[in-house]
Design a protein around this motif. Structure first.
Motif, short mmCIF file in Angstrom:
data_model
loop_
_atom_site.label_atom_id
_atom_site.label_comp_id
_atom_site.label_asym_id
_atom_site.label_seq_id
_atom_site.Cartn_x
_atom_site.Cartn_y
_atom_site.Cartn_z
N LEU A 37 -30.55 72.20 -28.67
CA LEU A 37 -31.40 71.99 -27.49
C LEU A 37 -30.54 71.69 -26.26
O LEU A 37 -30.72 72.30 -25.21
CB LEU A 37 -32.39 70.85 -27.74
CG LEU A 37 -33.52 71.14 -28.73
CD1 LEU A 37 -34.39 69.90 -28.93
CD2 LEU A 37 -34.39 72.30 -28.27
N VAL A 38 -29.56 70.78 -26.43
CA VAL A 38 -28.70 70.43 -25.28
C VAL A 38 -27.93 71.66 -24.81
O VAL A 38 -27.86 71.97 -23.62
CB VAL A 38 -27.71 69.31 -25.66
CG1 VAL A 38 -26.72 69.05 -24.54
CG2 VAL A 38 -28.45 68.02 -26.00
N ARG A 39 -27.34 72.39 -25.77
CA ARG A 39 -26.48 73.52 -25.40
C ARG A 39 -27.29 74.68 -24.82
O ARG A 39 -26.83 75.37 -23.92
CB ARG A 39 -25.67 73.99 -26.62
CG ARG A 39 -24.71 72.93 -27.17
CD ARG A 39 -23.89 73.47 -28.31
NE ARG A 39 -22.95 74.44 -27.82
CZ ARG A 39 -21.69 74.15 -27.45
NH1 ARG A 39 -21.25 72.92 -27.56
NH2 ARG A 39 -20.91 75.08 -27.00
N THR A 40 -28.52 74.89 -25.31
CA THR A 40 -29.34 75.97 -24.75
C THR A 40 -29.76 75.59 -23.32
O THR A 40 -29.75 76.44 -22.42
CB THR A 40 -30.59 76.23 -25.63
OG1 THR A 40 -30.17 76.45 -26.96
CG2 THR A 40 -31.37 77.44 -25.15
N ARG A 41 -30.08 74.32 -23.12
CA ARG A 41 -30.41 73.87 -21.75
C ARG A 41 -29.21 74.08 -20.82
O ARG A 41 -29.36 74.51 -19.69
CB ARG A 41 -30.79 72.38 -21.78
CG ARG A 41 -32.14 72.11 -22.41
CD ARG A 41 -32.36 70.65 -22.70
NE ARG A 41 -32.40 69.83 -21.50
CZ ARG A 41 -33.46 69.71 -20.70
NH1 ARG A 41 -34.57 70.34 -21.02
NH2 ARG A 41 -33.43 68.97 -19.62
N THR A 42 -28.00 73.80 -21.35
CA THR A 42 -26.79 74.02 -20.54
C THR A 42 -26.63 75.50 -20.20
O THR A 42 -26.30 75.84 -19.06
CB THR A 42 -25.54 73.54 -21.32
OG1 THR A 42 -25.75 72.20 -21.73
CG2 THR A 42 -24.29 73.62 -20.47
N GLU A 43 -26.86 76.37 -21.19
CA GLU A 43 -26.70 77.81 -20.96
C GLU A 43 -27.71 78.31 -19.93
O GLU A 43 -27.38 79.16 -19.09
CB GLU A 43 -26.86 78.60 -22.26
CG GLU A 43 -25.75 78.39 -23.28
CD GLU A 43 -24.36 78.76 -22.76
OE1 GLU A 43 -24.26 79.61 -21.86
OE2 GLU A 43 -23.38 78.19 -23.24
N ILE A 44 -28.95 77.80 -19.98
CA ILE A 44 -29.97 78.21 -19.00
C ILE A 44 -29.55 77.76 -17.60
O ILE A 44 -29.63 78.52 -16.64
CB ILE A 44 -31.36 77.62 -19.39
CG1 ILE A 44 -31.87 78.32 -20.66
CG2 ILE A 44 -32.36 77.78 -18.26
CD1 ILE A 44 -33.10 77.68 -21.26
N LEU A 94 -29.62 83.22 -25.44
CA LEU A 94 -28.84 82.06 -25.00
C LEU A 94 -28.83 80.99 -26.09
O LEU A 94 -27.86 80.25 -26.24
CB LEU A 94 -29.39 81.49 -23.69
CG LEU A 94 -29.15 82.36 -22.45
CD1 LEU A 94 -29.75 81.73 -21.21
CD2 LEU A 94 -27.66 82.63 -22.23
N ALA A 95 -29.91 80.92 -26.86
CA ALA A 95 -29.95 79.98 -28.00
C ALA A 95 -28.93 80.40 -29.05
O ALA A 95 -28.25 79.55 -29.65
CB ALA A 95 -31.35 79.93 -28.59
N ALA A 96 -28.80 81.71 -29.28
CA ALA A 96 -27.79 82.20 -30.24
C ALA A 96 -26.39 81.85 -29.75
O ALA A 96 -25.54 81.36 -30.51
CB ALA A 96 -27.93 83.71 -30.41
N LYS A 97 -26.16 82.07 -28.45
CA LYS A 97 -24.85 81.75 -27.87
C LYS A 97 -24.56 80.25 -27.99
O LYS A 97 -23.45 79.84 -28.33
CB LYS A 97 -24.84 82.17 -26.39
CG LYS A 97 -23.52 81.96 -25.70
CD LYS A 97 -23.62 82.25 -24.21
CE LYS A 97 -22.27 82.05 -23.53
NZ LYS A 97 -22.37 82.13 -22.07
N ALA A 98 -25.60 79.44 -27.75
CA ALA A 98 -25.44 77.98 -27.80
C ALA A 98 -25.17 77.49 -29.23
O ALA A 98 -24.47 76.50 -29.43
CB ALA A 98 -26.71 77.32 -27.26
N ALA A 99 -25.71 78.21 -30.21
CA ALA A 99 -25.57 77.77 -31.61
C ALA A 99 -24.19 78.08 -32.18
O ALA A 99 -23.73 77.40 -33.11
CB ALA A 99 -26.65 78.44 -32.46
N ALA A 100 -23.53 79.11 -31.65
CA ALA A 100 -22.28 79.60 -32.27
C ALA A 100 -21.19 78.53 -32.42
O ALA A 100 -20.62 78.40 -33.52
CB ALA A 100 -21.77 80.82 -31.51
N PRO A 101 -20.87 77.75 -31.38
CA PRO A 101 -19.82 76.74 -31.57
C PRO A 101 -20.19 75.69 -32.62
O PRO A 101 -19.32 75.17 -33.32
CB PRO A 101 -19.67 76.11 -30.18
CG PRO A 101 -20.21 77.13 -29.24
CD PRO A 101 -21.31 77.81 -29.98
#
Lengths: 66, 242
Positions: B220-227, B89-96
């Motif tokens: 951090l924000v985007r990974t929290r959103t994905e979780i 999910l961190a990888a997914k969050a980092a892509a954009p």
């Protein structure tokens, strides 16, 4: 205060402008999605907690026809 | 304490909530200081004139574009080997974020290239590899969006990330590999002789730190959103079944 950019002003300002605009859009979209997902999760968790807290007979027959 | 404890979503949410204000503060400070110093308080270059000021946005964004893909590669491999959801999910969050950094590097590079090289674009090895890296970022995000099953999407995007890493490496080392094209060598190096002059180097390093902390805060924000989104999906599915 503004530095003298000479004949390259258009290039420098457009590069910086594009960068700041893209970063601002990224930050805005990130915060907006974060808020939307958090709100939706809070709603569904509140609904779930309310259902758990409801008396057992109401849970078994939500229409109260038993 | 093991690093794998952070693979627990609850633990990650707790730790990231504490870290986030500090990382955001560092991002604002470093980005503000580096960009203001670079734009307002540095001289023109004797050959490039004021276009040298583009370096403070071009080099940090290009550096982050490559390193974000490297980070995605590591977290994707952790998913493939250990099946930790937070990792992928961190990888997914980092892509954009990586895609935006790549777009900034491409745009600012083109705008810098026009007055210096006399062209917006050249099929130079580094530029071409960067364009392909950008397409890989778009493909990675499209693949996540196209597959409904999250575990299947995680598996396939991880493989795509592995393949795309070739272009991340090429975009960094193209000049060393082929020694041709318009693009110059690295502006920052561990070898002081190869670095740009100190007057440009100092604000550049601070801008780079600013871009890094901005990425970390967004990650951090985007990974929290994905979780949260993953939990939301699970609760919705449970509601439908009830």
């Amino acid at each position: 205060m503004m530095p003298d950019l000479g004949s390259y002003a258009v290039y420098v300002l457009s590069a910086w402008g594009a960068t700041l605009a893209l970063l601002a859009a990224l930050i805005l979209l990130t915060l907006r999605r974060n808020a939307a997902v958090k709100r939706a999760l809070d709603e569904i968790e509140a609904r779930r907690d309310a259902a758990r807290a409801a008396p057992p007979d109401t849970k078994a027959d939500p229409h109260g026809q038993a | 304490m093991s690093i794998w404890e952070y693979a627990n979503p609850v633990r990650f949410m707790r730790t990231s909530a504490v870290l986030l204000p500090w990382v955001t503060g560092l991002a604002v400070l470093a980005l503000g200081a580096g960009l203001v110093w670079g734009f307002f308080f540095t001289p023109d270059d004797f050959r490039q004139g004021s276009t040298v000021k583009i370096i403070y946005v071009h080099v940090p964004s290009a550096t982050m574009a490559i390193n974000i893909w490297a980070m995605m590669l590591i977290t994707s491999l952790i998913w493939v080997v250990r099946r930790h959801h937070v990792s992928v999910l961190a990888a997914k969050a980092a892509a954009p974020v990586g895609a935006t950094m790549t777009a900034i590097a491409l745009i600012t590079g083109a705008v810098w290239g026009q007055p210096m090289w006399g062209t917006w674009w050249e099929w130079d090895p580094r530029l071409t590899a960067f364009l392909i890296l950008f397409l890989f970022y778009l493909g990675y995000m499209a693949l996540w969006a196209a597959i409904e099953n999250p575990d299947t999407a995680a598996d396939l995007t991880s493989i795509l990330c592995l393949v795309g890493s070739v272009f991340a490496v090429i975009s960094r080392y193209a000049i060393n590999f082929w020694n041709q094209g318009l693009h110059q060598g690295a502006s920052l190096s561990l070898d002081k002789e190869e670095n740009v002059a100190d007057v440009f180097w100092q604000p550049l390093v601070i801008s780079l730190a600013g871009f890094f902390f901005l990425f970390l805060a967004l990650l951090l924000v985007r990974t929290r959103t994905e979780i949260r989104a993953r939990r939301l999906m699970a609760l919705k599915a449970r509601e439908r079944l009830a």
